[in-house]
Design an enzyme around this catalytic site. Structure first.
Site, mmCIF file in Angstrom:
data_model
loop_
_atom_site.group_PDB
_atom_site.id
_atom_site.type_symbol
_atom_site.label_atom_id
_atom_site.label_comp_id
_atom_site.label_asym_id
_atom_site.label_seq_id
_atom_site.Cartn_x
_atom_site.Cartn_y
_atom_site.Cartn_z
ATOM 1 N N ASP B 122 27.663 64.916 18.724
ATOM 2 C CA ASP B 122 29.085 65.230 18.747
ATOM 3 C C ASP B 122 29.304 66.582 18.085
ATOM 4 O OD1 ASP B 122 31.656 64.558 19.549
ATOM 5 O OD2 ASP B 122 32.190 63.823 17.561
ATOM 6 N N HIS B 129 41.672 71.765 16.189
ATOM 7 C CA HIS B 129 41.284 70.541 15.475
ATOM 8 C C HIS B 129 40.587 70.885 14.161
ATOM 9 C CE1 HIS B 129 39.633 66.571 14.627
ATOM 10 N NE2 HIS B 129 38.415 67.081 14.640
ATOM 11 N N GLU B 195 39.565 59.978 18.930
ATOM 12 C CA GLU B 195 39.370 61.416 19.086
ATOM 13 C C GLU B 195 39.296 61.705 20.577
ATOM 14 O OE1 GLU B 195 36.116 62.905 16.628
ATOM 15 O OE2 GLU B 195 37.570 63.187 15.012
ATOM 16 N N GLU B 197 38.221 63.657 23.468
ATOM 17 C CA GLU B 197 37.154 64.623 23.698
ATOM 18 C C GLU B 197 36.722 64.574 25.161
ATOM 19 O OE1 GLU B 197 33.819 64.435 21.071
ATOM 20 O OE2 GLU B 197 34.976 63.753 19.343
ATOM 21 N N ASP B 227 35.906 59.317 20.775
ATOM 22 C CA ASP B 227 34.996 59.088 19.654
ATOM 23 C C ASP B 227 35.783 58.383 18.539
ATOM 24 O OD1 ASP B 227 32.503 59.287 18.402
ATOM 25 O OD2 ASP B 227 33.159 61.038 17.279
ATOM 26 N N ARG B 231 38.721 57.003 9.497
ATOM 27 C CA ARG B 231 38.929 58.150 8.599
ATOM 28 C C ARG B 231 38.691 57.807 7.137
ATOM 29 N NH1 ARG B 231 38.419 61.894 12.363
ATOM 30 N NH2 ARG B 231 39.926 61.620 14.040
ATOM 31 N N GLN B 234 34.987 57.647 6.614
ATOM 32 C CA GLN B 234 34.475 59.022 6.680
ATOM 33 C C GLN B 234 34.737 59.806 5.398
ATOM 34 O OE1 GLN B 234 35.830 61.047 10.207
ATOM 35 N NE2 GLN B 234 34.770 62.961 9.740
ATOM 36 N N LYS B 247 31.609 56.787 12.444
ATOM 37 C CA LYS B 247 31.527 57.091 13.873
ATOM 38 C C LYS B 247 30.598 56.130 14.595
ATOM 39 C CE LYS B 247 33.624 61.236 13.429
ATOM 40 N NZ LYS B 247 34.659 61.796 14.310
ATOM 41 N N THR B 251 31.868 54.690 20.861
ATOM 42 C CA THR B 251 32.309 55.903 21.535
ATOM 43 C C THR B 251 32.504 55.501 22.981
ATOM 44 O OG1 THR B 251 30.994 57.279 20.037
ATOM 45 C CG2 THR B 251 31.670 58.282 22.119
ATOM 46 N N GLU B 357 45.596 64.036 13.024
ATOM 47 C CA GLU B 357 46.372 65.269 13.131
ATOM 48 C C GLU B 357 47.827 64.978 13.518
ATOM 49 O OE1 GLU B 357 42.909 66.470 15.689
ATOM 50 O OE2 GLU B 357 43.845 68.443 15.348
#
Lengths: 416, 416
Positions: B122, B129, B195, B197, B227, B231, B234, B247, B251, B357
């Protein structure tokens, strides 16, 4: 436990790495034959495909060039095979004549990757190593990250670059940026290094969280592991998402997987816990291993110097704790997953498992027995890892885990 | 380029995602049949195994439940198949009657992973971002790491947790530590996120450094990719070695791989380079894609709200630049390697591709069309990614990339 005598005489030498107590799993070929499963016994390899053909076992997956299919049979099959091979190879075995026909002299064999690596994860489970590196990068006050005493920190590595002992390793290119420059350059790594590690091989798949006891039962065996590392590439790339190309060139493993069962007599307690571990990571009896580890460096055409001696019991987290942590978020684990311990350093200077630590970031180069000095690896250097657990009158070895550094090549394939 | 008319009438609808210009690759099954390769055309799937059996093609690997074997044939085979299928499915084709026998209505098919993921990497190639996340975590002055403008930062992910659209996603457990506590707890993630992507699928293996032009030729196609990210896990785990369990849960990828050739008409230039890229990463013509992307969130039993709209051209680095960087240190790349772009956000608030975000770290929850609010995902939420490249009178789609969040389970399998 004491030496189990075998009719394979060389296996009874107290200094031999492959006594009957060991029975490590590898993949080998001889000129004109395809790679297949074998078990080391003394100076020979028991050709497991021939053992099957001879009717001594009835497992059905030893013609494959990997132990994955057998690992997938699960712990009962692992125990049953060990019991059967121990009987076949024991002194006085009635199966001796049939098994003798399946022995291949080690010197006639080429060794291959003993398993297909599903995915490779590298941990950071050695406290001395984490402290040394943290001190160099962040200062002594912030050496250990705040999370370190609470979980075995790890990151996903690259399975495609795992190679078997003996495979040459090409010095990598990468982006390098010195503090005195505004921009990076693309150049061969100038701080190419080893990492003295062990690796655990997952033999049982899972798709939910495991506790430490469950995780322990899912580990088939262990290998020696050298996680080649380009320190200058790493320093520039690793923030904020971790090491990537610095670790992508090669990871070398020993040709033999020593089974968890063979290492069971050598289990030892982890060090005292500075802070209690959460229940899913808590120790469940002795789960580290007392395994003497060493690494030698031989400049091209010269004699090797032992540059480090350490022991696997210097780790803070066991492989089972790594696997339990790996599964916490529901990560599916597969047969052939490889979990590296991270560099295993001891508290003393000569016990450090990387040149980064041995030369303290390159500032204090080592002097080899040949009189040469090393801050980091030079082209032509051969690195060899050895590991032995020591029983009463016997040893359990992994075979050498070795690789030679080849010079970087330019885009035309010429030395850079 | 304009719409290529097909005798499959539904494929000629200008709003349909699967016109003859697309021909994306998937794997499907019908009740009682095994998963096999298929190509989407309008409201149907062209059963590639049946196409082979009917003598319309002679490739020999479409009975497999993955496109890997075909990808391994290389770019000439990819181009030849596209040319052949375009002829077979074109309006007026003499092969219509034989091909019609190989059409399966989309509604009768179950869709599976279109390829076996060799390894998953990834990246972090979206500047908006990276700037948003960096601002939240490190402040506006240090938002972009110093290396960011010089290389596509990436990290190795976990291939075993890549799943196809429609697979439910179980809320993960993990170590969480609030700043007000001394020690972490083990608990279900409270800040579970998406996420938005795209992913590139490598179709040509390599074992040395690639430049961008070479890398571009090795990419078979592209998928949508979510993905899923915890948070809170993480934030506690990611220093110093990067994201790991945050993660590792899942996915999700779209069921269709849209080929690089189908997307070629939509290539656009990358944004102006603030600092020049090193030659091995330099742009080689337009290498990003103009693809409209959106994501919807539907609370359990409620209508979906579109929570973000962005475009793949908002990326800073192309997939080819990611692959070139990935190979810099000699990392062997394999057929089926999956390279995620990283979250694709645009400059405006509604263009942000993650709840992290969109809700600015949870401080500014979104209001959905249903009146509910979201800072992060709640159990029962269904996330769906859509992507379309827009040609003259036609669209190129990927199919929905969707997943529903299931509640965390305790060790006994009950809701936690």
């Amino acid at each position: 436990m004491t030496l189990r005598p075998s009719w394979v005489e060389s296996a009874n030498d107290p200094a031999h790495p492959f006594p009957l107590n060991n029975l490590p799993c590898g993949v080998f070929s001889t000129p004109g034959t395809a790679p297949r499963c074998g078990v080391a016994i003394g100076n020979a390899i028991l050709d497991m495909a021939a053992v099957e053909e001879g009717g001594l076992t009835d497992v059905g997956c030893f013609h494959e060039p990997a132990w994955n299919a057998f690992m997938a049979r699960g712990p009962r099959a692992w125990a049953a095979l060990r019991t059967r091979l121990t009987a076949i190879l024991a002194a006085g075995s009635p199966d001796r004549s049939r098994a003798e026909a399946a022995l291949v002299p080690m010197g006639e064999a080429s060794l291959h990757m003993p398993f297909r690596v599903a995915e490779f994860t590298d941990f950071y489970s050695g406290r001395h190593h984490a402290t040394n590196v943290g001190t160099m990068f962040r200062g002594a006050e912030n050496a250990l990250p705040p999370n370190w005493l609470h979980m075995p920190i790890g990151y996903n590595g690259r399975a495609s670059s795992v190679v078997v002992s003996g495979t040459p390793v090409r010095r990598p290119w990468g982006q390098l940026k010195g503090p005195q420059y505004d921009a990076p350059i693309l150049a061969p790594s100038r701080r190419f290094d080893l990492e003295l590690e062990m690796g655990a091989v997952v033999g049982v798949p899972s798709d939910g969280p495991l506790n430490v006891t469950e995780a322990q039962a899912n580990i088939f065996g262990h290998v020696l592991l050298n996680d080649w590392s380009a320190r200058d590439i790493q320093a520039w790339e690793y923030q904020p998402l971790g090491p990537f190309q610095a670790k992508a060139t090669a990871t070398t493993v020993s040709p033999w997987i020593v089974t968890a069962e063979a290492l069971a007599p050598f289990r030892v307690d982890a060090p005292p816990r500075e802070v209690p571990l959460l229940p899913h990571l808590a120790d469940d009896g002795p789960m580290l291993h007392d395994i003497d580890l060493s690494v030698t460096l031989a400049p091209e055409g010269r004699e090797p110097t032992t540059i480090a001696r350490t022991n696997a019991r210097e780790l803070y987290y066991s492989a089972a704790q790594q696997l339990a942590h790996h599964s916490t978020a529901g990560c599916p684990m597969r047969v052939g997953d490889l979990l590296g311990t991270g560099t295993i350093s001891g508290p003393a200077r000569h016990q450090r498992g990387s040149l980064l630590e041995l030369s303290w970031g390159g500032e204090e180069p080592l002097t080899l027995d040949t009189g040469e000095t090393r801050a980091f690896l030079e082209d032509g250097d051969t690195l060899t890892l050895h590991g032995h657990a020591r029983g009463e009158g016997y040893r359990i070895g992994f075979g050498a885990c070795t690789g030679t550094v080849l010079p970087a090549l330019d885009r035309e394939g010429d030395p850079a």
